[in-house]
Design a protein around this motif. Structure first.
Motif, short mmCIF file in Angstrom:
data_model
loop_
_atom_site.label_atom_id
_atom_site.label_comp_id
_atom_site.label_asym_id
_atom_site.label_seq_id
_atom_site.Cartn_x
_atom_site.Cartn_y
_atom_site.Cartn_z
N GLN A 1 0.92 -1.50 -0.23
CA GLN A 1 -0.17 0.04 -0.01
C GLN A 1 0.80 1.21 -0.07
O GLN A 1 0.67 2.23 -0.78
N ALA A 2 1.92 1.25 0.87
CA ALA A 2 2.82 2.49 0.93
C ALA A 2 3.44 2.54 -0.51
O ALA A 2 3.57 3.84 -1.01
N ASP A 3 3.99 1.59 -1.18
CA ASP A 3 4.63 1.67 -2.42
C ASP A 3 3.65 2.32 -3.64
O ASP A 3 3.93 3.22 -4.42
N ALA A 4 2.16 1.65 -3.27
CA ALA A 4 1.33 2.25 -4.40
C ALA A 4 0.95 3.62 -4.21
O ALA A 4 0.84 4.55 -4.98
N LEU A 5 0.91 4.05 -2.88
CA LEU A 5 0.78 5.42 -2.42
C LEU A 5 1.76 6.23 -2.96
O LEU A 5 1.47 7.61 -3.46
N ARG A 6 2.93 5.88 -2.65
CA ARG A 6 4.25 6.65 -3.04
C ARG A 6 4.00 7.06 -4.68
O ARG A 6 4.39 8.29 -5.06
N THR A 7 3.78 6.07 -5.55
CA THR A 7 3.62 6.24 -6.91
C THR A 7 2.45 7.07 -7.18
O THR A 7 2.71 7.94 -8.15
#
Length: 202
Positions: free
Chosen positions: A76-82
């Motif tokens: 989720q953190a990776d998707a939000l960062r992107t």
């Protein structure tokens, strides 16, 4: 270009079978979970974690020996960062994870955010609805951790979103997919949808 840190709050979970008992002890040591004087809470946390650990370990054995919550939160953190980098490229974004009862704790997240040096911090609980035992407890824990590392920039808490149209649509999409998968496996079997706050009732 402003520097914005987003901190994802989540419960955390044991990352090994050996971590099950200390995870449970952390959980039941929280005054938001057991509102009793500290000595009583300490005794109860030890007693409950000792009694529950063997049962919980067997459950985690079926899940590969650990909780999947950290890996899911990291995704989720990776998707939000992107998504943030794409939708608001005029800001510099940093996404960190603060788990409440197991690693990475708020202290590690606060140190990570302090190293980034943000102009602003956004706290994002991954609990859609408010509870003193989830969002409330995580926010208090974060406040102590942030103070310990000298973080004093403007901070906002995003709470709460159980009826947000985007959240509802996402849950509906996943539910529809689950129903479709169940019907594909057993087209003629009766189907029931069970809504549960956490875990599954016996």
């Amino acid at each position: 270009m402003s520097r914005i840190a987003v901190v994802l709050f989540n419960l955390g979970g044991p990352d090994s079978l050996q971590a099950v008992k200390p995870f449970l002890k952390n959980l039941f040591s929280d005054p938001a979970i057991i509102a009793a004087p500290a000595p009583v809470r300490w005794f109860l946390a030890r007693f409950i974690s000792t009694r529950r650990a063997p049962i919980a370990r067997k459950i985690y054995e079926h899940m590969g020996g650990r909780s999947p919550i950290l890996q899911q939160t990291e995704a989720q953190a990776d998707a939000l960062r992107t998504a943030l980098a794409k939708s608001a490229p005029d800001h510099q974004w940093h996404v960190s994870i603060a788990m409440r009862y197991w690693h990475p704790f708020s202290a590690a997240a606060a140190a990570d955010v302090a190293q980034f040096g943000p102009d602003r911090i956004v706290l994002l609980p991954l609990y859609p609805q408010f509870s003193t035992t989830t969002t409330g407890s995580s926010a208090k824990d974060w406040a102590h951790a942030a103070e310990a590392v000298g973080l004093s920039v403007p901070t906002s808490l995003l709470c709460c979103y159980p009826d947000d149209p985007g959240f509802v649509a996402a849950v509906a999409r996943l539910t529809a997919k689950g129903i479709a998968d169940a019907r594909a496996d057993a087209p003629d079997a009766p189907l029931k949808v069970l809504f549960s706050a956490h875990g599954l009732p016996k």
